[in-house]
Design an enzyme around this catalytic site. Structure first.
Site, PDB file in Angstrom:
ATOM      1  N   ARG A 270       0.917  -9.136   7.528  1.00 39.53           N
ATOM      2  CA  ARG A 270      -0.321  -7.511   8.336  1.00 39.53           C
ATOM      3  C   ARG A 270      -1.895  -7.416   8.015  1.00 39.53           C
ATOM      4  O   ARG A 270      -2.102  -6.818   8.770  1.00 39.53           O
ATOM      5  CB  ARG A 270       0.227  -5.974   7.479  1.00 39.53           C
ATOM      6  CG  ARG A 270       1.191  -5.102   7.470  1.00 39.53           C
ATOM      7  CD  ARG A 270       1.946  -4.457   6.860  1.00 39.53           C
ATOM      8  NE  ARG A 270       3.013  -4.259   6.663  1.00 39.53           N
ATOM      9  CZ  ARG A 270       4.169  -2.726   5.832  1.00 39.53           C
ATOM     10  NH1 ARG A 270       3.453  -2.050   4.792  1.00 39.53           N
ATOM     11  NH2 ARG A 270       4.653  -2.735   7.048  1.00 39.53           N
ATOM     12  N   GLU A 358       3.165   3.114  -6.176  1.00 39.84           N
ATOM     13  CA  GLU A 358       2.021   2.796  -5.755  1.00 39.84           C
ATOM     14  C   GLU A 358       1.099   2.782  -6.380  1.00 39.84           C
ATOM     15  O   GLU A 358       0.125   2.392  -6.249  1.00 39.84           O
ATOM     16  CB  GLU A 358       1.882   3.542  -4.190  1.00 39.84           C
ATOM     17  CG  GLU A 358       0.771   2.437  -2.948  1.00 39.84           C
ATOM     18  CD  GLU A 358       0.771   2.959  -1.793  1.00 39.84           C
ATOM     19  OE1 GLU A 358      -0.713   2.961  -1.258  1.00 39.84           O
ATOM     20  OE2 GLU A 358       1.736   4.076  -1.489  1.00 39.84           O
TER      21      GLU A 358
END
Length: 547
Positions: A270, A358
């Protein structure tokens, strides 16, 4: 939900509190794509191969012990969801189907067909939570601070969104599982409640944050034409499943121009894809809306229908015919690699305070490998739940003392008239500043400008929330959001200014390229209301030779 279930299975009484709807907010419900796990159902695999790819994607900054937990324990978490009938896509022989995602050396990602992975996982866990009698669910509860006794967490303070009344909760242990902070950016794939609440709660309680400069931008977030009622990051699985082509304004594929070898397949990580797209835009070769074209026009119509299923009809309702037109895509804030610094039991340096998902820093280094997010949430949730429950079992009595929470209760309940300030406008201004100056590409000048703007916004909102006037007071919620968002935005910006190199998701136009002297973590803590930065070494590799 994974942490709550795990703690309850250990016999602990659990309060699962959410500022929104239990199991219907956060990031998982938005995640429509894949989950990385070394099941080996398509081709032989081993968790250490998964770990090797994770460490490579992390650009030298992964905490190998945390990353190994995700990769080693991921298969059991996915198999458990399968037993709970989450609905993983199946092969003809009944095995779980796996597909290859960017950065992986083989097909390793499971999914629920037709953009249903995240909702299916959330629904399955929600059903388990509803049946777990030891878990008490409290929605519409906005937590503003953690309460401390003798330096250890003893509960939480906040207010009811429904009526604005202050609320205090005594707890032997606390797990923060609030997700990321990408709401700080103008274009993002987050739920509206992911503005860094957990980071701010942890900081104010005395915990350390780490790797705050690393914000991952999803490279092909939908840009144009208008797409209503669909996830802006929906294109990823279809690109690597079908070989969708990324084209510039000259209708030429460009990814290989930046040292990426795609070879007709979507294999570029990414950070590199984001870099290539934005460089094309910078060079004047971007699409009309300021991104790149993503084209599936070379794919036969029956193959599109097979891959997209009912999504084809939803696209048609938006005026999009993939057989005849490309769509425009561009990087969008998607994930945060940094977060709260913990050990391998998910405990912070503040006793009795844990983190999960996260919010935990370290496992992904400078760039997260595609598909690791839900795996991480499941694994870290289970570990945090077990550890917090075990710690709670060793504590005979609650150490809560109301007198010690007076300041936090006053913050949660105090108010002042503020008719002249549009707080929603301040949030929009904050998001614009972060997008324009603390986005995928950064400079010293831009970061310093951002810090000055953040300071002005902090001064403008003051230190007391606006006056409460009835239930579901959005202005009051905006003020508390800004209280956290401005603090967390400053940690990102200052960390980015200090890191004078380009690594993974942190790219400095004025300091291009890796610097071996920066192969380390940056930490940050609050001391007398000032951010104090430090450095920490990277935990070494756990990869061995696997036949």
């Amino acid at each position: 939900m994974a942490a709550a279930l795990s703690a309850a299975e250990m016999g602990a009484e659990v309060i699962l509190a959410d500022r929104s709807l239990i199991g219907r907010s956060g990031a998982t419900i938005m995640a429509q794509m894949t989950v990385a796990v070394a099941l080996g159902s398509e081709t032989p695999d081993h968790w250490e191969h998964h770990l090797a790819d994770t460490l490579t994607a992390g650009r030298g900054l992964c905490d190998a012990n945390l990353a190994a937990l995700v990769c080693e324990q991921g298969p059991a978490a996915i198999q458990q969801l399968d037993e709970w009938r989450v609905g993983w896509a199946r092969k003809a022989d009944g095995g779980i189907r796996q597909t290859q995602a960017p950065g992986h050396d083989r097909p390793r990602c499971v999914y629920v067909d037709f953009l249903a992975t995240g909702p299916a996982v959330a629904k399955t866990l929600r059903g388990r939570v509803l049946r777990q009698k030891l878990v008490t669910r409290i929605g519409d509860l906005y937590l503003t601070d953690l309460a401390l006794v003798d330096g250890a967490v003893a509960g939480a303070i906040g207010f009811s969104v429904a009526d604005g009344q202050p609320v205090s909760i005594a707890a032997k242990t606390v797990i923060l599982a609030t997700g990321g902070l990408t709401r700080l950016y103008r274009r993002n794939s987050a739920s509206a409640n992911m503005g860094g609440d957990g980071h701010a709660l942890a900081l104010r309680a005395g915990a350390e944050l780490m790797d705050m400069e690393f914000v991952q931008f999803f490279p092909i977030g939908h840009l144009a034409p208008r797409l209503v009622g669909m996830d802006p990051i929906m294109w990823d699985p279809f690109r690597y499943k079908l070989g969708g082509r990324l084209l510039n304004s000259e209708m030429r594929e460009f990814m290989n121009d930046y040292g990426n070898e795609e070879g007709g397949r979507y294999v570029v990580t990414r950070d590199k894809a984001t870099h290539a797209i934005l460089k094309e835009v910078e060079a004047g070769r971007g699409s009309p809306a300021g991104g790149a074209f993503l084209s599936f026009q070379h794919i036969p119509g029956d193959k599109l229908r097979e891959a997209f299923g009912p999504v084809i009809d939803r696209l048609a309702a938006n005026g999009i015919d993939l057989s005849k037109m490309p769509v425009e895509v561009a990087p969008i804030a998607h994930y945060h690699m940094g977060g709260v610094k913990t050990d391998t039991t998910m405990e912070t340096r503040v006793p009795n305070l844990y983190a999960a998902g996260e919010l935990v820093a370290g496992a992904n280094g400078a760039n997260r490998l595609s598909g690791n997010a839900i795996t991480e949430a499941l694994v870290f949730g289970r570990i945090a739940g077990e550890a917090a429950a075990m710690r709670a079992n060793t504590i005979a009595h609650h150490s809560w003392k109301n007198a010690l929470a007076t300041e936090q209760l006053e913050i949660a309940s105090a108010s002042t008239p503020r008719p002249d300030l549009n707080l929603a406008g301040v949030i929009a201004e904050l998001q614009a500043v972060m997008a324009d100056f603390v986005g995928p590409f950064r400079t010293r000048e831009g970061l310093e400008h951002a810090l000055a703007s953040l300071a002005d916004m902090k001064s403008a909102i003051g230190t007391i929330a606006p006056e409460t006037k009835g239930p579901y007071n959005l202005e009051r919620i905006d003020w508390f959001d800004l209280r956290s968002m401005l603090l967390v935005a400053e940690t990102i910006t200052r960390a980015a200014l200090l890191r004078t190199e380009s690594r993974g998701a942190h790219q400095r136009n004025d300091f291009p390229g890796l610097d071996d002297n920066w192969a380390l973590h940056q930490t940050v803590a609050l001391h007398q209301n000032e951010l104090v930065f430090g450095r920490a070494p990277v935990v070494g590799s756990r990869v061995s030779e696997v036949a």
